[in-house]
Design a protein around this motif. Sequence first.
Motif, mmCIF file in Angstrom:
data_model
loop_
_atom_site.group_PDB
_atom_site.id
_atom_site.type_symbol
_atom_site.label_atom_id
_atom_site.label_comp_id
_atom_site.label_asym_id
_atom_site.label_seq_id
_atom_site.Cartn_x
_atom_site.Cartn_y
_atom_site.Cartn_z
ATOM 1 N N LYS A 2 0.836 -1.191 0.000
ATOM 2 C CA LYS A 2 0.000 0.000 0.000
ATOM 3 C C LYS A 2 0.878 1.251 0.000
ATOM 4 N N THR A 3 0.366 2.312 -0.603
ATOM 5 C CA THR A 3 1.136 3.556 -0.682
ATOM 6 C C THR A 3 0.507 4.634 0.202
ATOM 7 N N ALA A 4 1.368 5.394 0.862
ATOM 8 C CA ALA A 4 0.942 6.565 1.642
ATOM 9 C C ALA A 4 1.748 7.748 1.146
ATOM 10 N N LEU A 5 1.069 8.781 0.706
ATOM 11 C CA LEU A 5 1.721 9.983 0.198
ATOM 12 C C LEU A 5 1.496 11.113 1.194
ATOM 13 N N ALA A 6 2.583 11.706 1.677
ATOM 14 C CA ALA A 6 2.497 12.780 2.662
ATOM 15 C C ALA A 6 3.055 14.068 2.074
ATOM 16 N N TYR A 27 2.482 0.139 4.760
ATOM 17 C CA TYR A 27 2.435 1.261 3.831
ATOM 18 C C TYR A 27 3.857 1.640 3.387
ATOM 19 N N GLN A 28 4.000 1.891 2.118
ATOM 20 C CA GLN A 28 5.230 2.481 1.597
ATOM 21 C C GLN A 28 5.025 3.988 1.569
ATOM 22 N N SER A 45 -6.387 10.341 -6.554
ATOM 23 C CA SER A 45 -7.024 9.088 -6.149
ATOM 24 C C SER A 45 -6.069 7.901 -6.162
ATOM 25 N N GLU A 46 -4.805 8.128 -6.505
ATOM 26 C CA GLU A 46 -3.888 6.983 -6.668
ATOM 27 C C GLU A 46 -3.404 6.382 -5.350
ATOM 28 N N PRO A 47 -2.829 7.148 -4.413
ATOM 29 C CA PRO A 47 -2.317 6.516 -3.194
ATOM 30 C C PRO A 47 -3.455 5.990 -2.317
ATOM 31 N N GLU A 48 -3.183 4.899 -1.628
ATOM 32 C CA GLU A 48 -4.185 4.364 -0.702
ATOM 33 C C GLU A 48 -4.461 5.338 0.437
ATOM 34 N N LEU A 49 -3.453 6.123 0.815
ATOM 35 C CA LEU A 49 -3.601 7.091 1.896
ATOM 36 C C LEU A 49 -2.912 8.389 1.499
#
Length: 235
Positions: A2-6, A27-28, A45-49
Motif C-alpha cells: 500500500k502507498t501513503a503519500l504525505a 504502507y510504503q 485518487s492513486e495513493p491508498e492514503l
Amino acid sequence: MKTALALYHIDFEKLGTLEPVLAERGYQLEYINACTADLTRIDASEPELLIILGGPMGVDDGDLYPFMKTELELVKRRLESGKPLLGICLGAQFIARAAGAAVKPSGVKEIGFVPIKLTPEGEASPLAALKDTPVLHWHGDAFAIPDQAVHLASTDICATQAFSLGDNVLALQFHLEADPQHIERWLVGHNCEISGAGIDPRDIRRQAGQATGLAAKAREVLSAWLNQLGPGSLA
C-alpha cells in the motif's frame, strides 16, 4: 504494498511518531514537498492514503504562495474520491475549506501542550485514547466544522480541534505527530512566531518534558483510524 503519500511544508513537520505505524501496517511512505513539487502531476485518487501536514501559512494565502491553490484543488479531488485522507493543522484547514467550511484567524495563538476535550462522538472515535491528554497545538487560524462532518474535540481556546467525514477522512487541528523529545526543532524553527506571541520557549520545553506517554497514544490513535478505513465515497 500500500502507498501513503504525505505532503509537507516544513522539513521538521513530518510524520514524526506516526511514521513507524505506517511501516508496521504495510504502507510504503513517500514524502513530497508541497512548496516545490509540481502538484498538478499528482493523481489525487492513486495513493491508498493521502496525508496533508502542517505549515505556517493560512489557507487563504494562495495569492502569496500560488502552490497553495493547487494543493487545495488536490484536496478537493481527494475528498471527491472518498479515499482515506488525513489532515494535520494546515492540512486539516485545507480539508475544512475543501468541504465548504470557513477557515479564519481565531484572534489568538494557541501554542504549547494543552489537553483536548473529546465530544461524546470523539470518545467513541479513534481519538478516544487522547481524552484529557495534552497534545501540541501550534496555530492561529481555526476551521468551522463542515456540514455532514462529526465534531470530535475542542480546547478552551479553540472549540474546533478535530472532525471526521465518514470513516475515511480525519482532520486534526493539533499536532498528533509531534514528538515531545524533538520539541527543540519547533522552538528554533518557529522562534520568530513564538517571540512575536510573547511565549517563553522554556514553558513549552517544560510542557514537552511532562508529555510522557503521548507518543504511544498517538500511535494508538492512528492504528485505530487505519483499522476503520473502508472503500466508501463522499461524492
